[in-house]
Design a protein around this motif. Structure first.
Motif, PDB file in Angstrom:
ATOM      1  N   ASP A  63       0.840  -1.195   0.000  1.00 19.22           N
ATOM      2  CA  ASP A  63       0.000   0.000   0.000  1.00 19.22           C
ATOM      3  C   ASP A  63       0.878   1.249   0.000  1.00 19.22           C
ATOM      4  OD1 ASP A  63      -2.474   1.356   0.079  1.00 19.22           O
ATOM      5  OD2 ASP A  63      -2.249   1.668   2.239  1.00 19.22           O
ATOM      6  N   GLY A  64       0.538   2.200  -0.844  1.00 20.69           N
ATOM      7  CA  GLY A  64       1.332   3.426  -0.966  1.00 20.69           C
ATOM      8  C   GLY A  64       2.364   3.360  -2.072  1.00 20.69           C
ATOM      9  N   GLN A  65       2.587   2.169  -2.601  1.00 18.76           N
ATOM     10  CA  GLN A  65       3.528   2.013  -3.706  1.00 18.76           C
ATOM     11  C   GLN A  65       2.760   1.895  -5.020  1.00 18.76           C
ATOM     12  OE1 GLN A  65       5.841  -1.467  -2.575  1.00 18.76           O
ATOM     13  NE2 GLN A  65       7.262  -0.198  -1.400  1.00 18.76           N
ATOM     14  N   TRP A  66       3.476   2.097  -6.104  1.00 19.93           N
ATOM     15  CA  TRP A  66       2.924   1.979  -7.455  1.00 19.93           C
ATOM     16  C   TRP A  66       3.782   0.985  -8.232  1.00 19.93           C
ATOM     17  CZ3 TRP A  66      -0.654   5.359 -10.238  1.00 19.93           C
ATOM     18  CH2 TRP A  66      -1.386   6.175  -9.387  1.00 19.93           C
ATOM     19  N   ALA A  67       3.228   0.486  -9.337  1.00 18.44           N
ATOM     20  CA  ALA A  67       3.964  -0.438 -10.201  1.00 18.44           C
ATOM     21  C   ALA A  67       3.637  -0.154 -11.655  1.00 18.44           C
ATOM     22  CB  ALA A  67       3.601  -1.881  -9.870  1.00 18.44           C
ATOM     23  N   CYS A  68       4.523  -0.602 -12.514  1.00 14.77           N
ATOM     24  CA  CYS A  68       4.242  -0.633 -13.940  1.00 14.77           C
ATOM     25  C   CYS A  68       4.831  -1.929 -14.492  1.00 14.77           C
ATOM     26  CB  CYS A  68       4.796   0.589 -14.657  1.00 14.77           C
ATOM     27  SG  CYS A  68       6.579   0.712 -14.682  1.00 14.77           S
ATOM     28  N   THR A  69       4.251  -2.386 -15.567  1.00 13.35           N
ATOM     29  CA  THR A  69       4.686  -3.623 -16.197  1.00 13.35           C
ATOM     30  C   THR A  69       5.918  -3.367 -17.040  1.00 13.35           C
ATOM     31  OG1 THR A  69       2.414  -4.405 -16.292  1.00 13.35           O
ATOM     32  CG2 THR A  69       3.992  -5.472 -17.766  1.00 13.35           C
ATOM     33  N   ILE A  70       6.937  -4.186 -16.823  1.00 16.08           N
ATOM     34  CA  ILE A  70       8.092  -4.151 -17.715  1.00 16.08           C
ATOM     35  C   ILE A  70       7.807  -5.124 -18.856  1.00 16.08           C
ATOM     36  CG2 ILE A  70      10.547  -4.655 -17.954  1.00 16.08           C
ATOM     37  CD1 ILE A  70      10.856  -3.704 -15.044  1.00 16.08           C
ATOM     38  N   GLN A  71       7.587  -6.382 -18.496  1.00 15.06           N
ATOM     39  CA  GLN A  71       7.228  -7.399 -19.484  1.00 15.06           C
ATOM     40  C   GLN A  71       6.805  -8.644 -18.730  1.00 15.06           C
ATOM     41  OE1 GLN A  71       9.801  -7.499 -22.873  1.00 15.06           O
ATOM     42  NE2 GLN A  71       9.369  -9.626 -23.293  1.00 15.06           N
ATOM     43  N   GLY A  72       5.740  -9.291 -19.172  1.00 13.52           N
ATOM     44  CA  GLY A  72       5.255 -10.486 -18.486  1.00 13.52           C
ATOM     45  C   GLY A  72       4.933 -10.160 -17.042  1.00 13.52           C
ATOM     46  N   LEU A  74       7.198  -9.197 -14.819  1.00 12.06           N
ATOM     47  CA  LEU A  74       8.229  -8.311 -14.282  1.00 12.06           C
ATOM     48  C   LEU A  74       7.669  -6.900 -14.099  1.00 12.06           C
ATOM     49  CD1 LEU A  74      11.218  -8.607 -13.475  1.00 12.06           C
ATOM     50  CD2 LEU A  74      11.806  -7.777 -15.760  1.00 12.06           C
ATOM     51  N   ARG A  75       7.789  -6.372 -12.866  1.00 14.72           N
ATOM     52  CA  ARG A  75       7.230  -5.066 -12.527  1.00 14.72           C
ATOM     53  C   ARG A  75       8.289  -4.152 -11.919  1.00 14.72           C
ATOM     54  NH1 ARG A  75       3.873  -7.533 -14.910  1.00 14.72           N
ATOM     55  NH2 ARG A  75       1.722  -7.955 -14.319  1.00 14.72           N
ATOM     56  N   LEU A  76       8.190  -2.884 -12.266  1.00 19.34           N
ATOM     57  CA  LEU A  76       8.991  -1.840 -11.653  1.00 19.34           C
ATOM     58  C   LEU A  76       8.147  -1.246 -10.530  1.00 19.34           C
ATOM     59  CD1 LEU A  76      11.535   0.001 -11.742  1.00 19.34           C
ATOM     60  CD2 LEU A  76      10.253   1.481 -13.290  1.00 19.34           C
ATOM     61  N   ILE A  77       8.651  -1.290  -9.301  1.00 23.09           N
ATOM     62  CA  ILE A  77       7.920  -0.808  -8.134  1.00 23.09           C
ATOM     63  C   ILE A  77       8.516   0.531  -7.701  1.00 23.09           C
ATOM     64  CG2 ILE A  77       7.169  -1.342  -5.779  1.00 23.09           C
ATOM     65  CD1 ILE A  77       6.259  -3.423  -7.862  1.00 23.09           C
ATOM     66  N   VAL A  94       9.538  10.441  -7.549  1.00 24.32           N
ATOM     67  CA  VAL A  94       9.299   9.068  -7.112  1.00 24.32           C
ATOM     68  C   VAL A  94      10.621   8.422  -6.707  1.00 24.32           C
ATOM     69  CG1 VAL A  94       7.261   8.764  -8.594  1.00 24.32           C
ATOM     70  CG2 VAL A  94       9.503   8.074  -9.436  1.00 24.32           C
ATOM     71  N   THR A  95      10.504   7.402  -5.868  1.00 28.43           N
ATOM     72  CA  THR A  95      11.667   6.597  -5.492  1.00 28.43           C
ATOM     73  C   THR A  95      11.469   5.198  -6.046  1.00 28.43           C
ATOM     74  OG1 THR A  95      12.023   7.848  -3.458  1.00 28.43           O
ATOM     75  CG2 THR A  95      12.988   5.645  -3.562  1.00 28.43           C
ATOM     76  N   ILE A  96      12.413   4.726  -6.848  1.00 29.52           N
ATOM     77  CA  ILE A  96      12.365   3.363  -7.366  1.00 29.52           C
ATOM     78  C   ILE A  96      12.746   2.443  -6.212  1.00 29.52           C
ATOM     79  CG2 ILE A  96      13.251   1.727  -9.069  1.00 29.52           C
ATOM     80  CD1 ILE A  96      11.698   4.117 -10.304  1.00 29.52           C
ATOM     81  N   VAL A  97      11.855   1.493  -5.901  1.00 26.24           N
ATOM     82  CA  VAL A  97      12.019   0.632  -4.746  1.00 26.24           C
ATOM     83  C   VAL A  97      12.550  -0.745  -5.121  1.00 26.24           C
ATOM     84  CG1 VAL A  97      10.765  -0.496  -2.859  1.00 26.24           C
ATOM     85  CG2 VAL A  97      10.180   1.827  -3.517  1.00 26.24           C
ATOM     86  N   ASP A  98      12.024  -1.319  -6.206  1.00 28.58           N
ATOM     87  CA  ASP A  98      12.352  -2.709  -6.514  1.00 28.58           C
ATOM     88  C   ASP A  98      11.956  -3.043  -7.937  1.00 28.58           C
ATOM     89  OD1 ASP A  98      13.271  -5.263  -5.990  1.00 28.58           O
ATOM     90  OD2 ASP A  98      11.745  -5.745  -4.500  1.00 28.58           O
ATOM     91  N   ILE A  99      12.484  -4.129  -8.433  1.00 28.50           N
ATOM     92  CA  ILE A  99      12.053  -4.752  -9.675  1.00 28.50           C
ATOM     93  C   ILE A  99      11.755  -6.194  -9.305  1.00 28.50           C
ATOM     94  CG2 ILE A  99      12.695  -5.396 -12.023  1.00 28.50           C
ATOM     95  CD1 ILE A  99      14.719  -2.995 -11.913  1.00 28.50           C
ATOM     96  N   VAL A 100      10.502  -6.595  -9.471  1.00 27.18           N
ATOM     97  CA  VAL A 100      10.093  -7.927  -9.024  1.00 27.18           C
ATOM     98  C   VAL A 100       9.384  -8.678 -10.133  1.00 27.18           C
ATOM     99  CG1 VAL A 100       9.915  -7.264  -6.599  1.00 27.18           C
ATOM    100  CG2 VAL A 100       7.919  -7.082  -8.054  1.00 27.18           C
ATOM    101  N   ASP A 101       9.449 -10.000 -10.043  1.00 26.33           N
ATOM    102  CA  ASP A 101       8.718 -10.862 -10.967  1.00 26.33           C
ATOM    103  C   ASP A 101       7.586 -11.510 -10.192  1.00 26.33           C
ATOM    104  OD1 ASP A 101       7.751 -12.628 -12.858  1.00 26.33           O
ATOM    105  OD2 ASP A 101       9.732 -13.301 -13.481  1.00 26.33           O
ATOM    106  N   TYR A 102       6.346 -11.153 -10.549  1.00 23.91           N
ATOM    107  CA  TYR A 102       5.175 -11.661  -9.828  1.00 23.91           C
ATOM    108  C   TYR A 102       4.803 -13.079 -10.211  1.00 23.91           C
ATOM    109  CZ  TYR A 102       4.076  -7.196  -7.655  1.00 23.91           C
ATOM    110  OH  TYR A 102       4.100  -6.066  -6.897  1.00 23.91           O
ATOM    111  N   HIS A 103       5.470 -13.662 -11.175  1.00 27.93           N
ATOM    112  CA  HIS A 103       5.124 -15.044 -11.576  1.00 27.93           C
ATOM    113  C   HIS A 103       6.169 -16.022 -11.130  1.00 27.93           C
ATOM    114  CE1 HIS A 103       2.675 -12.730 -14.556  1.00 27.93           C
ATOM    115  NE2 HIS A 103       1.795 -13.484 -13.984  1.00 27.93           N
TER     116      HIS A 103
END
Length: 103
Positions: A63-72, A74-77, A94-103
């Protein structure tokens, strides 16, 4: 908008295309840098929501964070700077927090 980074690891990946390619592959690195360009050229968070990449607010433990899709999956948080009472049109950093793969 202005971009900050949560830590040096994220900064390195987001500022060195070579490191991003090594970690995520060329296609994902290209899209990561495209998303970072979107964030940079957008005047505010409200405008950023209109760019491709499905920029959206997260809920739950993010909560309080945002994301966008990189590909598949993979999300930029990232986190908007400022408190929750600020309008999206007033958020310009904005502060880039993480790059995560939700799958």
């Amino acid at each position: 908008m202005d971009i900050c980074f949560k830590n040096s690891k994220i900064r390195t990946i987001c500022t060195s295309k070579k490191k991003a390619i090594t970690k995520y592959g060329k296609s994902n690195a290209d899209r990561l840098f495209l998303r970072l360009t979107h964030i940079t050229v957008a005047d505010n968070l409200e405008l950023l929501k209109t760019f491709p990449g499905r920029y959206h607010q997260l809920t739950g433990n993010r909560d309080g964070q945002w994301a966008c899709t990189i590909q598949g999956g993979l999300r930029l948080i990232f986190e908007p700077m400022g408190d929750g009472s600020i309008l999206l049109s007033e958020i310009t950093e904005v502060t880039i927090v993480d790059i995560v793969d939700y799958h």
